[in-house]
Design a protein around this motif. Sequence first.
Motif, PDB file in Angstrom:
ATOM      1  N   LYS A   1       8.286  19.815  44.547  1.00 30.01           N
ATOM      2  CA  LYS A   1       7.666  20.998  43.988  1.00 30.01           C
ATOM      3  C   LYS A   1       8.401  21.725  42.843  1.00 30.01           C
ATOM      4  O   LYS A   1       9.532  21.582  42.714  1.00 30.01           O
ATOM      5  CB  LYS A   1       7.749  22.046  45.362  1.00 30.01           C
ATOM      6  CG  LYS A   1       6.509  22.188  46.167  1.00 30.01           C
ATOM      7  CD  LYS A   1       6.848  23.143  47.232  1.00 30.01           C
ATOM      8  CE  LYS A   1       7.073  24.348  47.211  1.00 30.01           C
ATOM      9  NZ  LYS A   1       7.313  25.153  48.217  1.00 30.01           N
ATOM     10  N   VAL A   2       7.692  22.415  42.056  1.00 28.23           N
ATOM     11  CA  VAL A   2       8.283  23.088  40.767  1.00 28.23           C
ATOM     12  C   VAL A   2       7.772  24.668  40.952  1.00 28.23           C
ATOM     13  O   VAL A   2       6.690  25.119  41.207  1.00 28.23           O
ATOM     14  CB  VAL A   2       7.582  22.564  39.475  1.00 28.23           C
ATOM     15  CG1 VAL A   2       8.166  23.391  38.165  1.00 28.23           C
ATOM     16  CG2 VAL A   2       7.973  21.319  39.141  1.00 28.23           C
ATOM     17  N   GLU A   3       8.797  25.617  40.749  1.00 28.77           N
ATOM     18  CA  GLU A   3       8.583  26.803  40.957  1.00 28.77           C
ATOM     19  C   GLU A   3       9.047  27.673  39.319  1.00 28.77           C
ATOM     20  O   GLU A   3      10.456  27.364  39.121  1.00 28.77           O
ATOM     21  CB  GLU A   3       9.275  27.432  42.206  1.00 28.77           C
ATOM     22  CG  GLU A   3       8.776  29.083  42.617  1.00 28.77           C
ATOM     23  CD  GLU A   3       9.646  29.202  43.792  1.00 28.77           C
ATOM     24  OE1 GLU A   3       9.628  30.461  44.004  1.00 28.77           O
ATOM     25  OE2 GLU A   3      10.213  28.495  44.440  1.00 28.77           O
ATOM     26  N   TYR A   4       8.179  28.713  39.084  1.00 30.18           N
ATOM     27  CA  TYR A   4       8.784  29.108  37.826  1.00 30.18           C
ATOM     28  C   TYR A   4       8.966  30.686  37.908  1.00 30.18           C
ATOM     29  O   TYR A   4       8.364  31.580  38.768  1.00 30.18           O
ATOM     30  CB  TYR A   4       7.513  29.242  36.750  1.00 30.18           C
ATOM     31  CG  TYR A   4       7.437  27.963  36.094  1.00 30.18           C
ATOM     32  CD1 TYR A   4       8.119  27.424  35.301  1.00 30.18           C
ATOM     33  CD2 TYR A   4       6.182  27.109  36.751  1.00 30.18           C
ATOM     34  CE1 TYR A   4       8.034  26.130  34.740  1.00 30.18           C
ATOM     35  CE2 TYR A   4       6.042  25.912  35.974  1.00 30.18           C
ATOM     36  CZ  TYR A   4       6.845  25.292  35.218  1.00 30.18           C
ATOM     37  OH  TYR A   4       6.595  24.044  34.665  1.00 30.18           O
ATOM     38  N   PHE A   5      10.269  31.040  37.683  1.00 29.53           N
ATOM     39  CA  PHE A   5      10.800  32.274  37.942  1.00 29.53           C
ATOM     40  C   PHE A   5      10.763  33.134  36.626  1.00 29.53           C
ATOM     41  O   PHE A   5      11.092  32.721  35.451  1.00 29.53           O
ATOM     42  CB  PHE A   5      12.240  32.423  38.360  1.00 29.53           C
ATOM     43  CG  PHE A   5      12.424  31.959  39.404  1.00 29.53           C
ATOM     44  CD1 PHE A   5      12.087  30.683  40.068  1.00 29.53           C
ATOM     45  CD2 PHE A   5      13.167  32.745  40.577  1.00 29.53           C
ATOM     46  CE1 PHE A   5      12.341  30.124  41.440  1.00 29.53           C
ATOM     47  CE2 PHE A   5      13.362  32.225  41.620  1.00 29.53           C
ATOM     48  CZ  PHE A   5      12.992  31.012  42.372  1.00 29.53           C
ATOM     49  N   CYS A   6      10.404  34.488  36.655  1.00 27.00           N
ATOM     50  CA  CYS A   6      10.587  35.366  35.252  1.00 27.00           C
ATOM     51  C   CYS A   6      11.825  35.658  35.040  1.00 27.00           C
ATOM     52  O   CYS A   6      12.858  35.270  36.001  1.00 27.00           O
ATOM     53  CB  CYS A   6       9.545  36.835  35.746  1.00 27.00           C
ATOM     54  SG  CYS A   6      10.320  37.800  36.863  1.00 27.00           S
ATOM     55  N   ILE A   7      12.181  36.246  34.053  1.00 27.35           N
ATOM     56  CA  ILE A   7      13.704  36.688  33.665  1.00 27.35           C
ATOM     57  C   ILE A   7      14.298  37.560  34.706  1.00 27.35           C
ATOM     58  O   ILE A   7      15.341  37.070  35.051  1.00 27.35           O
ATOM     59  CB  ILE A   7      13.764  37.231  32.393  1.00 27.35           C
ATOM     60  CG1 ILE A   7      13.226  36.047  31.137  1.00 27.35           C
ATOM     61  CG2 ILE A   7      15.195  37.870  31.801  1.00 27.35           C
ATOM     62  CD1 ILE A   7      13.073  36.890  29.628  1.00 27.35           C
ATOM     63  N   ALA A   8      13.788  38.583  35.332  1.00 31.81           N
ATOM     64  CA  ALA A   8      14.305  39.532  36.212  1.00 31.81           C
ATOM     65  C   ALA A   8      14.629  38.643  37.422  1.00 31.81           C
ATOM     66  O   ALA A   8      15.860  38.825  37.934  1.00 31.81           O
ATOM     67  CB  ALA A   8      13.478  40.627  36.496  1.00 31.81           C
ATOM     68  N   CYS A   9      13.723  37.770  37.997  1.00 33.48           N
ATOM     69  CA  CYS A   9      13.680  37.146  39.388  1.00 33.48           C
ATOM     70  C   CYS A   9      15.111  36.000  39.095  1.00 33.48           C
ATOM     71  O   CYS A   9      15.796  35.756  39.821  1.00 33.48           O
ATOM     72  CB  CYS A   9      12.625  36.616  39.734  1.00 33.48           C
ATOM     73  SG  CYS A   9      11.620  37.637  40.549  1.00 33.48           S
ATOM     74  N   ALA A  10      15.002  35.347  37.936  1.00 26.98           N
ATOM     75  CA  ALA A  10      16.071  34.267  37.527  1.00 26.98           C
ATOM     76  C   ALA A  10      17.370  35.183  37.658  1.00 26.98           C
ATOM     77  O   ALA A  10      18.316  34.357  37.953  1.00 26.98           O
ATOM     78  CB  ALA A  10      15.503  33.828  36.033  1.00 26.98           C
TER      79      ALA A  10
END
Length: 82
Positions: free
Chosen positions: A44-53
């Motif tokens: 699985k691959v999940e992308y995070f926005c800057i705030a969540c990262a």
Amino acid sequence: MAKPKSFLRSIEMDVAKHSHNCQHNSKHRICAGNVRVKLKTGRKVEYFCIACALETIGRDIETLKEMQENLNKNLSLTEKEE
Ligand SMILES: [Zn+2]
């Protein structure tokens, strides 16, 4: 020369080619051209926005600090036994 090892193999930064929702919080939007963080967990691959990262990295730093303290304590205990 041996390559330095890292535990941080599951995350990397890239730039979104197309706009899409943040997979950590669907209310967040990642626009084309935005920097995002890619988390690989198995297949699985999940992308995070800057705030969540940033939020996740902040928590991870705390966890790593605790782990470092714990390991240091155990190291000094090990040294006493020798
Ligand atoms: Zn987000």
